[in-house]
Design an enzyme around this catalytic site. Structure first.
Site, PDB file in Angstrom:
ATOM      1  N   GLY A 239       0.841  -1.208   0.000  1.00 54.30           N
ATOM      2  CA  GLY A 239       0.000   0.000   0.000  1.00 54.30           C
ATOM      3  C   GLY A 239       0.868   1.247   0.000  1.00 54.30           C
TER       4      GLY A 239
ATOM      5  NE  ARG B 219      -1.204  -4.674  -0.176  1.00 51.41           N
ATOM      6  CZ  ARG B 219      -2.098  -3.698  -0.200  1.00 51.41           C
ATOM      7  NH1 ARG B 219      -2.986  -3.627  -1.179  1.00 51.41           N
ATOM      8  NH2 ARG B 219      -2.124  -2.781   0.743  1.00 51.41           N
TER       9      ARG B 219
ATOM     10  CG  ASP C  93       5.273  -6.806   8.594  1.00 48.40           C
ATOM     11  OD1 ASP C  93       6.277  -6.255   9.074  1.00 48.40           O
ATOM     12  OD2 ASP C  93       4.729  -7.827   9.058  1.00 48.40           O
TER      13      ASP C  93
ATOM     14  CB  THR D  48       2.913   0.841   6.073  1.00 50.84           C
ATOM     15  OG1 THR D  48       1.533   0.604   6.417  1.00 50.84           O
ATOM     16  CG2 THR D  48       3.757   0.472   7.279  1.00 50.84           C
TER      17      THR D  48
ATOM     18  CG  ASP E  11      -1.583  -0.171   8.028  1.00 47.88           C
ATOM     19  OD1 ASP E  11      -2.534   0.625   7.918  1.00 47.88           O
ATOM     20  OD2 ASP E  11      -1.374  -1.098   7.231  1.00 47.88           O
TER      21      ASP E  11
ATOM     22  CG  ASP F  74       1.574  -2.745  10.060  1.00 47.88           C
ATOM     23  OD1 ASP F  74       2.357  -2.096   9.328  1.00 47.88           O
ATOM     24  OD2 ASP F  74       0.724  -3.528   9.602  1.00 47.88           O
TER      25      ASP F  74
ATOM     26  NE  ARG G 298      -1.425  -4.566   6.935  1.00 49.31           N
ATOM     27  CZ  ARG G 298      -0.308  -5.274   6.730  1.00 49.31           C
ATOM     28  NH1 ARG G 298      -0.340  -6.287   5.938  1.00 49.31           N
ATOM     29  NH2 ARG G 298       0.825  -4.945   7.296  1.00 49.31           N
TER      30      ARG G 298
ATOM     31  NE  ARG H  40     -27.344  10.601   9.649  1.00 46.90           N
ATOM     32  CZ  ARG H  40     -28.578  10.525  10.129  1.00 46.90           C
ATOM     33  NH1 ARG H  40     -28.878   9.595  11.021  1.00 46.90           N
ATOM     34  NH2 ARG H  40     -29.507  11.373   9.741  1.00 46.90           N
TER      35      ARG H  40
HETATM   36  O1  F6P Z   1      -1.617  -1.266   4.680  1.00 49.65           O
HETATM   37  C1  F6P Z   1      -2.183  -0.053   4.295  1.00 49.65           C
HETATM   38  C2  F6P Z   1      -3.676  -0.204   4.136  1.00 49.65           C
HETATM   39  O2  F6P Z   1      -4.207   1.048   3.765  1.00 49.65           O
HETATM   40  C3  F6P Z   1      -4.413  -0.748   5.362  1.00 49.65           C
HETATM   41  O3  F6P Z   1      -4.632   0.219   6.352  1.00 49.65           O
HETATM   42  C4  F6P Z   1      -5.672  -1.269   4.733  1.00 49.65           C
HETATM   43  O4  F6P Z   1      -6.220  -2.321   5.519  1.00 49.65           O
HETATM   44  C5  F6P Z   1      -5.219  -1.776   3.394  1.00 49.65           C
HETATM   45  O5  F6P Z   1      -3.963  -1.136   3.128  1.00 49.65           O
HETATM   46  C6  F6P Z   1      -6.150  -1.483   2.258  1.00 49.65           C
HETATM   47  O6  F6P Z   1      -5.631  -2.078   1.117  1.00 49.65           O
HETATM   48  P1  F6P Z   1      -6.115  -1.767  -0.368  1.00 49.65           P
HETATM   49  O7  F6P Z   1      -5.492  -0.484  -0.802  1.00 49.65           O
HETATM   50  O8  F6P Z   1      -5.637  -2.927  -1.151  1.00 49.65           O
HETATM   51  O9  F6P Z   1      -7.609  -1.631  -0.319  1.00 49.65           O
END
Ligand code: F6P
Length: 319
Positions: free
Chosen positions: A11, A72, A103, A125, A127, A129, A171, A243
């Protein structure tokens, strides 16, 4: 070292371009040729490479996304894909590669290292992570994007005296939710790292309403609940109109923050210094504001302690 390659994978994250710029400029400054590899590991498999010069990274430090594109790659996980990539590395005379991503990208870097290609990984990233580093490139910008959304949603929530559940990315990691939630004064933050009780949340919302609270913001990490059903449950239990807002990919774009641009510049510079000094198979990290590096295999098995204190602070400050 005469020639290095560079790719972005997984991503995208704001600040990836600043990291590309840093690697390319630091390498050229040290008389090292840089081959840009498009679309992550797929570009290595299919030979989608081009030589980068100083101007090819001009005017990008402020831009989100990645000029190298990203993907990916499932094929790179196979022996056949890795053999094709190895062949391309040899054909182009690449002696080291800087990979930029999360990762999954670092796992790909480990595969490259096992194939005998010197590699350095730059963690990027939204995230946050990647466990060996305090911060990944892109996290700060994403958290600020969420904060901006909270501020705007707060205006309309307050006008209507409603609640709003804002679903954010991460994620499996609650850092975006936690940081943006604390900064935005969220009434409740729901993250994978901390157990959650709907009745307790509803009790807190009702107490707040009885005390005169005009707006209720709940930050929900993605993948935990169906956000629309979650809103209906809250509405039913509290009587507060609720909402849902799903922020989605807006969190991945935008101009990188000062923090992310500086982090990307420091990490990219450090990556080139490692490669040109014959040091490889490392993940660059920032620890206590110090740029350092760690062996890839170790980085991939490390755990990161969750910031319980920040979560506790959020619960106390949102009473
Ligand atoms: O890892 C980055 C991220 O944006 C996550 O936060 C999310 O779960 C995922 O990628 C979304 O992936 P995609 O862009 O394939 O929808």
């Amino acid at each position: 070292m005469k020639t290095i390659g560079i790719l972005t994978s997984g991503g995208d994250a704001p600040g990836m371009n600043a990291a590309i710029r840093a690697v390319v400029r630091a390498a050229i400054y040290n008389n090292i040729k840089v081959m840009g590899i498009r679309r992550g590991y797929n570009g290595l498999i299919y030979g989608d490479l081009f030589e980068m010069d100083i101007t090819s990274v001009g005017d990008i430090v402020h831009r989100g996304g990645t000029i190298l594109h990203t993907d990916r790659s499932e094929e790179f996980k196979t022996e056949k894909g890795q053999k094709k990539a190895k062949n391309i590395i040899e054909v182009f005379g690449i002696e080291g590669i800087a990979v930029i991503g999360g990762d999954g990208t670092i796992k790909g870097g480990k595969d490259l290292a096992q194939m005998g290609t010197p590699v350095v990984c730059i963690p990027a990233t939204i995230d946050n992570d990647v466990n060996c580093t305090d911060y990944t490139i892109g996290f700060d910008t994403a958290a600020n994007t969420v904060l901006d959304a909270i501020n705007k949603i707060r205006d309309t929530v307050q006008s209507h005296q409603r609640a709003n559940v804002i679903e954010v990315m991460g994620r499996g990691r609650g850092d975006i939710a936690l940081y943006a939630g604390v900064a935005g004064g969220a009434e409740h933050i729901i993250i994978p790292e901390v157990s959650f009780d709907l009745n307790d949340l509803c009790k807190r919302l009702i107490q707040g309403k009885d005390r005169g609270k005009q707006s209720h913001i709940i930050i929900l990490s993605e993948g935990m609940y169906n956000v629309n059903e979650f809103c209906l449950d809250i509405e039913e239990k509290t009587g507060i109109e609720t909402r849902a807002t799903v922020l989605g990919h807006i969190q991945r774009g935008g101009n990188p923050s000062v923090f992310d641009r500086i982090l990307a510049s420091r990490m990219g510079y450090h990556a080139v210094n490692l490669l040109r000094n014959g040091i490889s198979n490392k993940v660059i990290c920032i620890k206590n504001n110090h740029i350092t590096d760690i062996d890839i295999n170790k980085a991939l098995t490390m755990e990161k302690a969750f910031d319980n204190e920040l979560f506790d602070i959020s619960m106390v400050l949102s009473i």
